[in-house]
Design a protein around this motif. Structure first.
Motif, mmCIF file in Angstrom:
data_model
loop_
_atom_site.group_PDB
_atom_site.id
_atom_site.type_symbol
_atom_site.label_atom_id
_atom_site.label_comp_id
_atom_site.label_asym_id
_atom_site.label_seq_id
_atom_site.Cartn_x
_atom_site.Cartn_y
_atom_site.Cartn_z
ATOM 1 N N ALA A 170 43.497 31.667 19.313
ATOM 2 C CA ALA A 170 43.928 31.974 17.974
ATOM 3 C C ALA A 170 42.586 30.862 17.120
ATOM 4 O O ALA A 170 42.172 30.044 17.767
ATOM 5 C CB ALA A 170 45.153 31.343 17.352
ATOM 6 N N GLY A 171 42.297 31.267 15.946
ATOM 7 C CA GLY A 171 41.550 30.356 15.262
ATOM 8 C C GLY A 171 39.946 30.690 15.473
ATOM 9 O O GLY A 171 39.725 31.869 16.033
ATOM 10 N N ASP A 172 38.847 29.831 15.028
ATOM 11 C CA ASP A 172 37.463 30.144 15.097
ATOM 12 C C ASP A 172 37.068 30.269 16.669
ATOM 13 O O ASP A 172 37.699 29.559 17.540
ATOM 14 C CB ASP A 172 36.646 28.990 14.433
ATOM 15 C CG ASP A 172 37.002 29.047 12.903
ATOM 16 O OD1 ASP A 172 37.370 30.004 12.401
ATOM 17 O OD2 ASP A 172 36.854 27.777 12.340
ATOM 18 N N HIS A 232 45.346 20.418 16.956
ATOM 19 C CA HIS A 232 45.063 21.944 17.100
ATOM 20 C C HIS A 232 43.793 22.258 17.815
ATOM 21 O O HIS A 232 43.745 23.217 18.678
ATOM 22 C CB HIS A 232 44.933 22.759 15.702
ATOM 23 C CG HIS A 232 43.688 22.425 14.941
ATOM 24 N ND1 HIS A 232 43.835 21.178 14.282
ATOM 25 C CD2 HIS A 232 42.540 23.112 15.137
ATOM 26 C CE1 HIS A 232 42.632 21.320 13.628
ATOM 27 N NE2 HIS A 232 41.718 22.353 13.931
ATOM 28 N N ALA A 233 42.805 21.455 17.756
ATOM 29 C CA ALA A 233 41.480 21.554 18.315
ATOM 30 C C ALA A 233 41.698 21.448 19.862
ATOM 31 O O ALA A 233 41.311 22.166 20.970
ATOM 32 C CB ALA A 233 40.202 20.359 18.125
ATOM 33 N N CYS A 237 43.105 24.470 21.153
ATOM 34 C CA CYS A 237 42.468 25.578 21.360
ATOM 35 C C CYS A 237 41.523 25.639 22.592
ATOM 36 O O CYS A 237 41.124 26.623 23.229
ATOM 37 C CB CYS A 237 41.580 26.042 20.187
ATOM 38 S SG CYS A 237 40.048 25.136 20.128
#
Length: 267
Positions: A211-213, A4-5, A8
């Motif tokens: 999405a995400g942080d 996922h990283a 992103c």
């Protein structure tokens, strides 16, 4: 690197490219004026010209592209020709390029200009001609620019001309003669450099799509916006700087992931 990283960072780099977004932050007024001009002149069958000025990266081309996309259906009954003057070999090359786009038979010199004038004053749909990087058409005596800006003034002309350039004073400097008959003077629209606040909003809106942080924290975005607004107010520069920052973060994270200490007991 966790899967996922990886995505992103890829996504962040993608949204920081200088594409034409759905909505241009800080350019609502200019977008409205462009739309109004096009609809008034093209739909209203009023020939005329508009000169759009502003430093690189202030959103001129992006705004016009957005308006043309949004008004595509409304402008479907007219003919739109977009030429980037940077791609032309010389100022005079604008005439054969335009003739080709309009499907006119090949001609040379004065004959070519005459056939274009005849075409643009004959019965038919309105022609919207967009000339990006207009300053490339400056020539000795400015005959190319004069010819183009005089076309909308010809009796029964059906040309609407929009020129985009970096120089604020191109029309004053190069087209002083047009001012003599005031109707001939193009309408002016200036894009000022983006402010720190506008650049921050642009960067936040782009990165908000990931999405995400947050990949870059708010203080970093504001620092970038402050630096770029102080030098140029160029949104493309701000997007570039952030894209490079994301690449640096990505490499650091990848390095840390590769160098994680092994669990005890494993060699």
């Amino acid at each position: 690197l966790a899967p996922h990283a990886g995505t992103c960072y890829q996504q962040a780099k993608q949204v920081l490219h200088a594409a034409v977004p759905e909505r241009l932050q800080g350019r609502e007024k200019e977008t409205g004026l462009l739309r109004q001009f096009l609809l008034e002149h093209v739909l209203g069958r009023q020939p005329g010209s508009l000169y759009v000025s502003g430093a690189p990266g202030t959103g001129k081309t992006a705004c016009l592209s957005r308006v043309l996309l949004d008004c595509k259906d409304k402008l479907a009954g007219s003919r739109t020709v977009v030429l980037n003057c940077m791609a032309l070999g010389s100022p005079h090359s604008v005439f054969p390029a335009l003739a080709q786009q309009l499907g006119l038979p090949m001609a040379t010199g004065r004959e070519r200009i005459r056939s274009l004038e005849k075409h643009l004053t004959a019965q038919g749909p309105m022609v919207l001609l967009v000339l990006d990087e207009l300053d490339q058409l400056e020539s000795k005596g400015q005959d190319v620019l004069y010819t183009l800006f005089e076309w909308p003034q010809l009796p029964s002309s059906r040309l609407v001309l929009v020129g985009l350039a970096n120089a604020l004073d191109l029309t004053d400097r190069s087209l002083a003669r047009l001012g003599a008959h005031l109707a001939g003077k193009p309408r002016l629209l200036h894009f000022p450099p983006y402010t720190k606040e506008q650049l921050t909003l642009i960067l936040q809106e782009r990165l908000g799509q990931v999405a995400g942080d947050p990949v870059l924290d708010s203080a970093a975005l504001q620092f970038c916006a402050r630096k770029v607004s102080a030098v140029s107010g160029d949104a493309r520069k701000a997007l570039d700087v952030c894209r490079r920052a994301v690449e640096v973060v990505e490499l650091e994270v990848r390095g840390q992931t590769l160098l994680k200490p092994l669990p005890r007991g494993e060699s």
